[in-house]
Design a protein around this motif. Structure first.
Motif, PDB file in Angstrom:
ATOM      1  N   ALA A  20      39.438 -52.217-139.291  1.00 51.08           N
ATOM      2  CA  ALA A  20      38.177 -52.751-139.798  1.00 51.08           C
ATOM      3  C   ALA A  20      37.385 -53.401-138.681  1.00 51.08           C
ATOM      4  O   ALA A  20      37.951 -54.114-137.836  1.00 51.08           O
ATOM      5  CB  ALA A  20      38.458 -53.763-140.895  1.00 51.08           C
ATOM      6  N   LEU A  21      36.082 -53.167-138.649  1.00 52.36           N
ATOM      7  CA  LEU A  21      35.204 -53.833-137.695  1.00 52.36           C
ATOM      8  C   LEU A  21      34.720 -55.130-138.334  1.00 52.36           C
ATOM      9  O   LEU A  21      33.806 -55.136-139.152  1.00 52.36           O
ATOM     10  CB  LEU A  21      34.024 -52.937-137.316  1.00 52.36           C
ATOM     11  CG  LEU A  21      34.212 -52.111-136.034  1.00 52.36           C
ATOM     12  CD1 LEU A  21      35.362 -51.130-136.206  1.00 52.36           C
ATOM     13  CD2 LEU A  21      32.928 -51.376-135.687  1.00 52.36           C
ATOM     14  N   VAL A  22      35.383 -56.214-137.988  1.00 48.24           N
ATOM     15  CA  VAL A  22      35.080 -57.523-138.558  1.00 48.24           C
ATOM     16  C   VAL A  22      33.937 -58.161-137.781  1.00 48.24           C
ATOM     17  O   VAL A  22      33.929 -58.170-136.553  1.00 48.24           O
ATOM     18  CB  VAL A  22      36.326 -58.427-138.506  1.00 48.24           C
ATOM     19  CG1 VAL A  22      36.023 -59.800-139.095  1.00 48.24           C
ATOM     20  CG2 VAL A  22      37.485 -57.766-139.233  1.00 48.24           C
ATOM     21  N   GLY A  23      32.947 -58.682-138.502  1.00 46.99           N
ATOM     22  CA  GLY A  23      31.853 -59.384-137.851  1.00 46.99           C
ATOM     23  C   GLY A  23      30.747 -58.499-137.327  1.00 46.99           C
ATOM     24  O   GLY A  23      29.854 -58.971-136.634  1.00 46.99           O
ATOM     25  N   ALA A  24      30.766 -57.208-137.651  1.00 44.13           N
ATOM     26  CA  ALA A  24      29.676 -56.318-137.248  1.00 44.13           C
ATOM     27  C   ALA A  24      28.440 -56.592-138.105  1.00 44.13           C
ATOM     28  O   ALA A  24      28.537 -57.082-139.232  1.00 44.13           O
ATOM     29  CB  ALA A  24      30.101 -54.858-137.400  1.00 44.13           C
ATOM     30  N   GLY A  25      27.267 -56.301-137.566  1.00 45.06           N
ATOM     31  CA  GLY A  25      26.029 -56.442-138.320  1.00 45.06           C
ATOM     32  C   GLY A  25      25.593 -55.099-138.861  1.00 45.06           C
ATOM     33  O   GLY A  25      25.614 -54.095-138.144  1.00 45.06           O
ATOM     34  N   VAL A  26      25.217 -55.049-140.130  1.00 43.57           N
ATOM     35  CA  VAL A  26      24.745 -53.813-140.751  1.00 43.57           C
ATOM     36  C   VAL A  26      23.345 -54.044-141.310  1.00 43.57           C
ATOM     37  O   VAL A  26      23.125 -54.955-142.123  1.00 43.57           O
ATOM     38  CB  VAL A  26      25.681 -53.350-141.888  1.00 43.57           C
ATOM     39  CG1 VAL A  26      25.098 -52.117-142.598  1.00 43.57           C
ATOM     40  CG2 VAL A  26      27.068 -53.032-141.352  1.00 43.57           C
ATOM     41  N   TYR A  27      22.406 -53.253-140.855  1.00 43.02           N
ATOM     42  CA  TYR A  27      21.040 -53.236-141.395  1.00 43.02           C
ATOM     43  C   TYR A  27      20.919 -52.016-142.290  1.00 43.02           C
ATOM     44  O   TYR A  27      21.209 -50.898-141.864  1.00 43.02           O
ATOM     45  CB  TYR A  27      20.019 -53.178-140.264  1.00 43.02           C
ATOM     46  CG  TYR A  27      18.593 -52.901-140.690  1.00 43.02           C
ATOM     47  CD1 TYR A  27      18.030 -53.505-141.804  1.00 43.02           C
ATOM     48  CD2 TYR A  27      17.782 -52.018-139.947  1.00 43.02           C
ATOM     49  CE1 TYR A  27      16.715 -53.255-142.186  1.00 43.02           C
ATOM     50  CE2 TYR A  27      16.469 -51.769-140.305  1.00 43.02           C
ATOM     51  CZ  TYR A  27      15.929 -52.381-141.428  1.00 43.02           C
ATOM     52  OH  TYR A  27      14.634 -52.116-141.804  1.00 43.02           O
ATOM     53  N   LEU A  28      20.509 -52.228-143.543  1.00 35.30           N
ATOM     54  CA  LEU A  28      20.440 -51.147-144.523  1.00 35.30           C
ATOM     55  C   LEU A  28      19.066 -51.129-145.174  1.00 35.30           C
ATOM     56  O   LEU A  28      18.493 -52.189-145.457  1.00 35.30           O
ATOM     57  CB  LEU A  28      21.542 -51.353-145.568  1.00 35.30           C
ATOM     58  CG  LEU A  28      21.699 -50.316-146.676  1.00 35.30           C
ATOM     59  CD1 LEU A  28      23.184 -50.113-147.006  1.00 35.30           C
ATOM     60  CD2 LEU A  28      20.957 -50.766-147.946  1.00 35.30           C
ATOM     61  N   TRP A  29      18.530 -49.917-145.409  1.00 41.02           N
ATOM     62  CA  TRP A  29      17.226 -49.794-146.063  1.00 41.02           C
ATOM     63  C   TRP A  29      17.133 -48.456-146.781  1.00 41.02           C
ATOM     64  O   TRP A  29      17.824 -47.494-146.451  1.00 41.02           O
ATOM     65  CB  TRP A  29      16.090 -49.955-145.061  1.00 41.02           C
ATOM     66  CG  TRP A  29      15.865 -48.814-144.108  1.00 41.02           C
ATOM     67  CD1 TRP A  29      14.937 -47.806-144.217  1.00 41.02           C
ATOM     68  CD2 TRP A  29      16.574 -48.548-142.877  1.00 41.02           C
ATOM     69  NE1 TRP A  29      15.024 -46.946-143.151  1.00 41.02           N
ATOM     70  CE2 TRP A  29      16.013 -47.377-142.314  1.00 41.02           C
ATOM     71  CE3 TRP A  29      17.613 -49.191-142.215  1.00 41.02           C
ATOM     72  CZ2 TRP A  29      16.465 -46.836-141.118  1.00 41.02           C
ATOM     73  CZ3 TRP A  29      18.073 -48.645-141.024  1.00 41.02           C
ATOM     74  CH2 TRP A  29      17.499 -47.489-140.485  1.00 41.02           C
ATOM     75  N   HIS A  30      16.255 -48.392-147.786  1.00 37.84           N
ATOM     76  CA  HIS A  30      16.014 -47.131-148.503  1.00 37.84           C
ATOM     77  C   HIS A  30      14.703 -47.209-149.266  1.00 37.84           C
ATOM     78  O   HIS A  30      14.071 -48.274-149.367  1.00 37.84           O
ATOM     79  CB  HIS A  30      17.187 -46.791-149.438  1.00 37.84           C
ATOM     80  CG  HIS A  30      17.442 -47.799-150.528  1.00 37.84           C
ATOM     81  ND1 HIS A  30      16.703 -47.853-151.690  1.00 37.84           N
ATOM     82  CD2 HIS A  30      18.374 -48.784-150.637  1.00 37.84           C
ATOM     83  CE1 HIS A  30      17.171 -48.806-152.479  1.00 37.84           C
ATOM     84  NE2 HIS A  30      18.182 -49.392-151.851  1.00 37.84           N
ATOM     85  N   CYS A  31      14.292 -46.091-149.825  1.00 38.54           N
ATOM     86  CA  CYS A  31      13.023 -46.022-150.554  1.00 38.54           C
ATOM     87  C   CYS A  31      13.166 -46.629-151.950  1.00 38.54           C
ATOM     88  O   CYS A  31      14.269 -46.880-152.438  1.00 38.54           O
ATOM     89  CB  CYS A  31      12.530 -44.577-150.648  1.00 38.54           C
ATOM     90  SG  CYS A  31      13.490 -43.525-151.775  1.00 38.54           S
TER      91      CYS A  31
END
Length: 295
Positions: free
Chosen positions: A151-162
């Protein structure tokens, strides 16, 4: 490892259904102080096509589930996810961020705005509080290192959709001043982020999808720092049909009839085999889309 165009890497399944080896790219990441850890929910099984595709892939298999005509997709939860290494898994393909990322690469940058780090992305923040309407959708993305499965702990994820109309906040006509359906979260101890959102539309020419970018940490995400991975989540056919039969998604019925995973300009190379979300839930109660990716 950022990319602004669909990947041209060799794909994973040949005409006989056998797996083809793929060159894995290295990952450089910096684990920083954890902020706002969130409890991870269980990963649910896929539906129909999802299960079939998972059986052919080198990734983690998902239990099967079915979508009934009554609008319910039932699923048997898989065993709890673990932060420990689970062995190599296929790297999720690099994909285009599209024309509406709002990450500073296409004019607009929402990542440095106060309020972008949040789990509920249904409403705009800042000067507007407009709430995007649609069938409720929880998005659970688990990020793991492809080489080890850790698991990648502490990663940042930016999520977007229509939105339900197929429009993107900050870009589409009439909603240039809205910033809903966009948010940043930090992966928890299991490598998972969880967003509360609405089911996106199918707009002309594209299979229903959700965009995301992975950063080494939230600090790099909100500073538009180096991107570790840009890719997309594909939503499965069975649930698309149930959602688009509801009020407000009328144009999606027409658009989905004119596109398929095999014809979509992003997912067509491999049918989205490593990007199709596993689903649970119902139209009435809302759905959960879960996907584990290797980076």
């Amino acid at each position: 490892m950022t990319t602004d165009r669909p990947t041209t890497d060799p794909r994973w399944i040949d005409e006989h259904g056998d797996e083809i080896d793929e060159d894995h790219r290295g990952l450089v990441y910096d684990i920083r102080t954890l902020v706002d850890r969130r409890r991870m929910l269980g990963i649910f099984g896929g539906i129909g096509l999802t299960t079939l595709l998972a059986a052919c892939s080198g990734g983690e298999p998902a239990p099967s589930a079915s979508a009934t005509g009554g609008g319910t997709a039932s699923a048997t939860p898989s065993p709890s996810a673990s932060a420990a290494a689970s062995g190599p898994l296929d790297e999720v393909p690099d994909e285009t961020g599209g024309p509406y990322p709002a990450d500073g690469s296409k004019g607009v940058n929402v990542l440095d705005d106060s309020g972008i780090v949040r789990s509920d992305i249904r409403s705009s923040f800042g000067s507007s509080t407009t709430v995007a309407q649609g069938v409720p959708l929880t998005i659970e993305l688990t990020v793991r290192g492809a080489a080890t499965g850790s698991a990648l702990v502490g990663a940042g994820v930016y999520l977007w959709h229509c939105d339900r109309d197929g429009d993107y906040s900050l870009y589409s006509r009439g909603i240039e001043n809205e910033n809903y359906l966009r948010g940043v979260q930090e992966t928890d101890a299991m490598g998972t982020v969880r967003f509360t959102s609405i089911y996106p539309a199918c707009y002309s020419g594209r299979w229903p999808h959700i965009h995301f970018e992975v950063y080494s940490d939230v600090a790099n995400a909100v500073a538009s720092g180096p991107i570790v991975k840009t890719s997309q989540i594909a939503l499965p056919e069975e649930v698309n049909g149930l959602v688009y039969a509801t009020s407000g998604y009328e144009q999606s019925v027409r658009n989905i009839s004119q596109v398929s995973l095999s014809s979509d300009n992003v997912f067509r190379d491999d049918g989205g085999i490593h990007q199709i979300a596993s689903m649970s839930g119902s139209v009435a109660g809302g759905y959960t889309a879960a996907l584990t990716i290797g980076v």
